[in-house]
Design an enzyme around this catalytic site. Structure first.
Site: not given
Length: 342
Positions: A120, A251, A281
């Site tokens: 990430c 993020h 995500n």
């Protein structure tokens, strides 16, 4: 200290690719009752995701994004001198997926290509690396390919699949970046089996121990503690403030984390875009996907962005750059799978 201002470097193109399969939480059996599902949606922000067809790899989506970017902007493929592939899901243990993509995209042999194993935080790490190569004159046009496809995640409702291609090159502009890492937290997100330390065996495959593991509490505390401090330090080191940036693209970990970071850092909520509701995500592709989604919903033709990625490692970073609307392409939705005739 991993902080630098890179003069004469710009982000000149962003393209994202997503699987064609769209999955809504309302359309699958999550095993949650109505109240639990409502709580999950409220805390995570998740509603829809795009999931691979089971054959698509991260490199397939990266190829689709990169091919559209290079074609749309009429980039001379012989002039691309670096390919960075950032993912936790390469095609093979060896060779580097970046080298395979160099061939598939028709790039010159005078092109260095290598992989970076990050999740990430990968997008900000990747642009930082690309800018470093350009400022040092080791490269002039860097193609950053970042994303992840995770098989067997249909019932791990937080995650989606996706990838991105970003062109970073010498030109008018400045990129500033601040990176950090803390290996003491490596077990917060990790997959213990499958490497040399703990090879895969029939027993750990049958038991499911080869799957990724995440300590949600540790990840949450890390994110809401370290990222606001990082942003404060970034403002201090660059001599900037919140008012100097148009949008803050974080993020897309989950909505609760994004909202908490924004509140603790004093970021205006209306300038912190949310796209996790549409895509989930998407690891290192979440920031470029959020940027593409942002431009689909604003009227500005030019924006100054401050981005921040954080996650596996533990690793985190902040990075700023200017971006023109004309540099951001509409997403590609595709079922494309490379037939390598293996």
């Amino acid at each position: 200290m991993a902080f630098c201002v890179f003069p004469g470097v710009r982000v000149s193109g962003i393209s994202v690719a997503l699987p064609a399969k769209k999955v809504s939480l309302d359309d699958i059996d999550t095993g949650m009752d109505e109240r639990a599902l409502k709580r999950f949606k409220k805390s995570t922000g998740i509603q829809d995701r795009y999931l691979s067809n089971g054959k698509q790899t991260t490199s397939d989506l990266c190829f689709a994004a990169a091919d559209k970017l290079l074609t749309s902007f009429d980039v001379d493929r012989e002039a691309v001198d670096t390919v960075l592939f950032i993912s936790q899901n390469p095609d093979y243990l060896r060779p580097s997926t970046a080298i395979i993509l160099q061939k598939r995209l028709g790039l010159s042999k005078d092109c260095m290509a290598f992989d970076i194993n990050l999740g990430c935080s990968g997008y900000v790490y990747g642009i930082y690396h690309a800018a470093s190569l350009i400022v040092s004159k080791a490269a002039t046009k860097v193609l950053l390919l970042a994303g992840d496809v995770n098989y067997d995640i249909e019932h791990e409702y937080l995650f989606g699949d996706g990838a991105s291609a970003t062109l970073i090159e010498a030109g008018e502009g400045n990129i500033s970046g601040l990176l950090r890492s803390d290996g003491s937290g490596y077990k917060a997100i990790y997959t213990p089996y499958g490497g040399q330390r703990y090879p895969l065996t029939k027993d750990n495959i049958d038991s499911g121990d080869n799957k990724p593991r995440m300590n949600g509490t540790d990840v949450f505390q890390f994110s809401i503690t370290e990222v606001p401090q990082l942003l404060d330090d970034f403002f201090s080191k660059t001599g900037t403030s919140i008012s100097d940036y148009d949008y803050f693209v974080l993020h897309q970990a989950n909505k609760m984390i994004i909202d908490t970071i924004a509140r603790k850092a004093g970021l205006p909520a209306d300038r912190v875009p949310i796209s996790i509701d549409k895509y989930g995500n998407v690891s290192s592709a979440s920031i470029p996907i959020a940027i593409a989604d942002l431009f689909a919903n604003i009227e500005e033709d030019h924006v100054k962005l401050l981005t921040s990625g954080f996650g596996v490692g533990l690793s985190w970073g902040a990075l700023s750059f200017d971006l023109d609307r004309e540099c951001v392409l509409e997403p590609v939705f595709t079922d494309y799978v490379w037939d390598e005739k293996f």
